[in-house]
Scaffold this motif. Structure first.
Motif, PDB file in Angstrom:
ATOM      1  N   HIS A   1      31.158  38.030  38.960  1.00 20.23           N
ATOM      2  CA  HIS A   1      32.442  37.893  38.264  1.00 20.23           C
ATOM      3  C   HIS A   1      33.062  36.502  38.355  1.00 20.23           C
TER       4      HIS A   1
ATOM      5  N   TYR B   1      41.540  42.972  43.721  1.00 16.23           N
ATOM      6  CA  TYR B   1      40.357  43.606  43.154  1.00 16.23           C
ATOM      7  C   TYR B   1      39.677  44.417  44.259  1.00 16.23           C
TER       8      TYR B   1
ATOM      9  N   LEU C   1      35.724  41.834  33.820  1.00 17.02           N
ATOM     10  CA  LEU C   1      36.852  41.519  34.690  1.00 17.02           C
ATOM     11  C   LEU C   1      37.913  40.703  33.957  1.00 17.02           C
TER      12      LEU C   1
END
Length: 427
Positions: free
Chosen positions: A110, A181, A229
């Motif tokens: 990510h 996250y 994301l």
């Protein structure tokens, strides 16, 4: 094509606008918790207003709709990405599975890609600083015990968040971060990759002397879906889902905006954020937005919204807006094969409708298809009928239901597009 989306909201099918273009040719735990109630992307509604972001007659007012695209004020319950924001990434393992990957490998899925996406989208005005943890945090219960799935039971979801934050709090100081996250071990048997989403809390978590108002729960495979994301982080900044969810879960999810914004599809060929979103987020100022008013046609030179600013000078005009009602506008912008849109298969001037009273998933943005009889990029596009939606030089469209006429008259060697916009005749 059916594209998997990540947010578990119910969507209503929108109508593709009729009509077409006039053109010369056709082409083909250790924390203290207040009562925890997790609401999946529907918890915080209007929120407090923070200042006036713009003073412009074309700026729609913000409404109580979830993720309203009104932008006269900012919803103060959301972090605004006009400064550097710090995000902690916590990796969760479970007693019933031995991880097959490392936190470093999952972080690399990510970042830096997500940060780079927002740097490009914001013209360098926003820096998303990721702080991935280096070790697994073990959850107290097996992965199968939480019932993880797309439409998640609220009790199980609350238990998952409570356990995750409590377990991580031993090593993480949450007061240092703007975004959280929570990344689950993708190979644990109870982890469902379709359950990735943002969870809003109707009562914030109180931990480390700070309030956590929302959490991004990540259950992606390794490697994950493209731009997933970036999509979820968009919700952290009060951006709406632009796709619609078919009632039976089957069929096209992308009929509203196709490839043209990551909040519609993370798989899009042109996933940069709409200029309207960039205005809302504070990356475009009034100086970069032309409000078309009156009864006379107005000629606007548009720099592509996806292009970086020139080495010297300002951004130039990036968005033109025509007010079509008290709660709606037409937005007009140029899109090119640059920045986040480098893989697009068409370029041109894109026209889309924006409604401030439509909630997330209910069609707050609809791209106007300038070429309804053709499609493009059928082998790559998430929704080929809208892949050729933009106008090219020499093409004109009168937008159905508005009377607004948009004509593209030129494209300069520098890449700007000359657009003549005629508001509807009133009288």
């Amino acid at each position: 094509m059916v594209s998997r989306t990540t947010d578990p909201e119910v969507h209503v099918r929108g109508q593709q606008p009729p009509g077409g273009v006039e053109r010369p040719r056709l082409r083909a735990g250790a924390a203290a918790f207040t009562a925890l109630a997790a609401l999946a992307a529907t918890g915080l509604v209007a929120g407090p207003a923070v200042g006036a972001t713009v003073a412009n007659p074309c700026a729609l007012p913000r409404t109580s709709a979830h993720h309203s695209l009104g932008l006269d004020t900012w919803n103060g319950s959301y972090a605004r990405p006009t400064r550097a924001l710090d995000a902690v990434m916590v990796f969760l393992s479970f007693p019933d599975a031995e991880p097959l990957t490392t936190p470093a490998e999952l972080a690399a899925d990510h970042f830096p890609a997500t940060s780079e996406y927002f740097t490009r989208a914001s013209y360098g005005r926003f820096d998303l600083r990721a702080h991935p943890r280096s070790e697994w945090v073990e959850m107290p219960r097996d992965s199968t015990s939480y019932g993880i799935r797309r439409d998640w039971d609220s009790g199980n979801r609350s238990a998952y968040l409570r356990d995750a934050v409590a377990a991580a709090d031993e090593d993480v100081d949450f007061s240092r971060y703007d975004i959280v996250y929570l990344v689950a071990d993708p190979d644990a048997p109870g982890v469902d990759s379709d359950a990735t989403k943002v969870v809003n809390l109707d009562r914030p978590l109180e931990v480390d002397g700070t309030e956590i108002k929302r959490v991004v729960t990540v259950f992606e495979r390794h490697p994950p879906d493209r731009n997933v994301l970036a999509h979820e982080t968009g919700h952290v900044f009060d951006l709406a889902d632009l796709y619609h969810r078919p009632e039976d879960g089957k069929g096209d999810w992308d009929t509203h905006v196709g490839d043209w914004d990551v909040m519609g599809s993370q798989f899009g060929l042109a996933p940069d954020l709409f200029g309207w979103h960039k205005w809302k987020l504070g990356w475009l100022s009034r100086a970069q937005v032309s409000c078309v008013q009156g009864s006379e046609p107005q000629v606007v030179s548009l720099e592509p919204t996806d292009a970086p600013p020139p080495e010297y000078g300002g951004l130039g005009t990036r968005l033109a807006v025509v007010r079509t009602g008290p709660d709606s506008v037409l937005a007009i912008e140029a899109r090119s094969a640059a920045g986040n849109d480098a893989e697009t298969c068409t370029e041109g001037v894109l026209v889309y409708r924006v409604r401030n009273g439509a909630a997330s998933g209910d069609g707050p943005v609809e791209v106007v298809d300038a070429h309804p009889d053709t499609e493009a990029c059928w082998d790559r596009s998430v929704y080929p009928p809208l892949a050729d939606a933009p106008l090219e030089v020499g093409e004109t469209i009168t937008v159905p239901g508005t009377g607004v006429r948009v004509e593209v008259t030129d494209r300069t060697e520098g890449g700007s597009w000359t657009v003549k916009i005629a508001p509807p005749v009133v009288g």
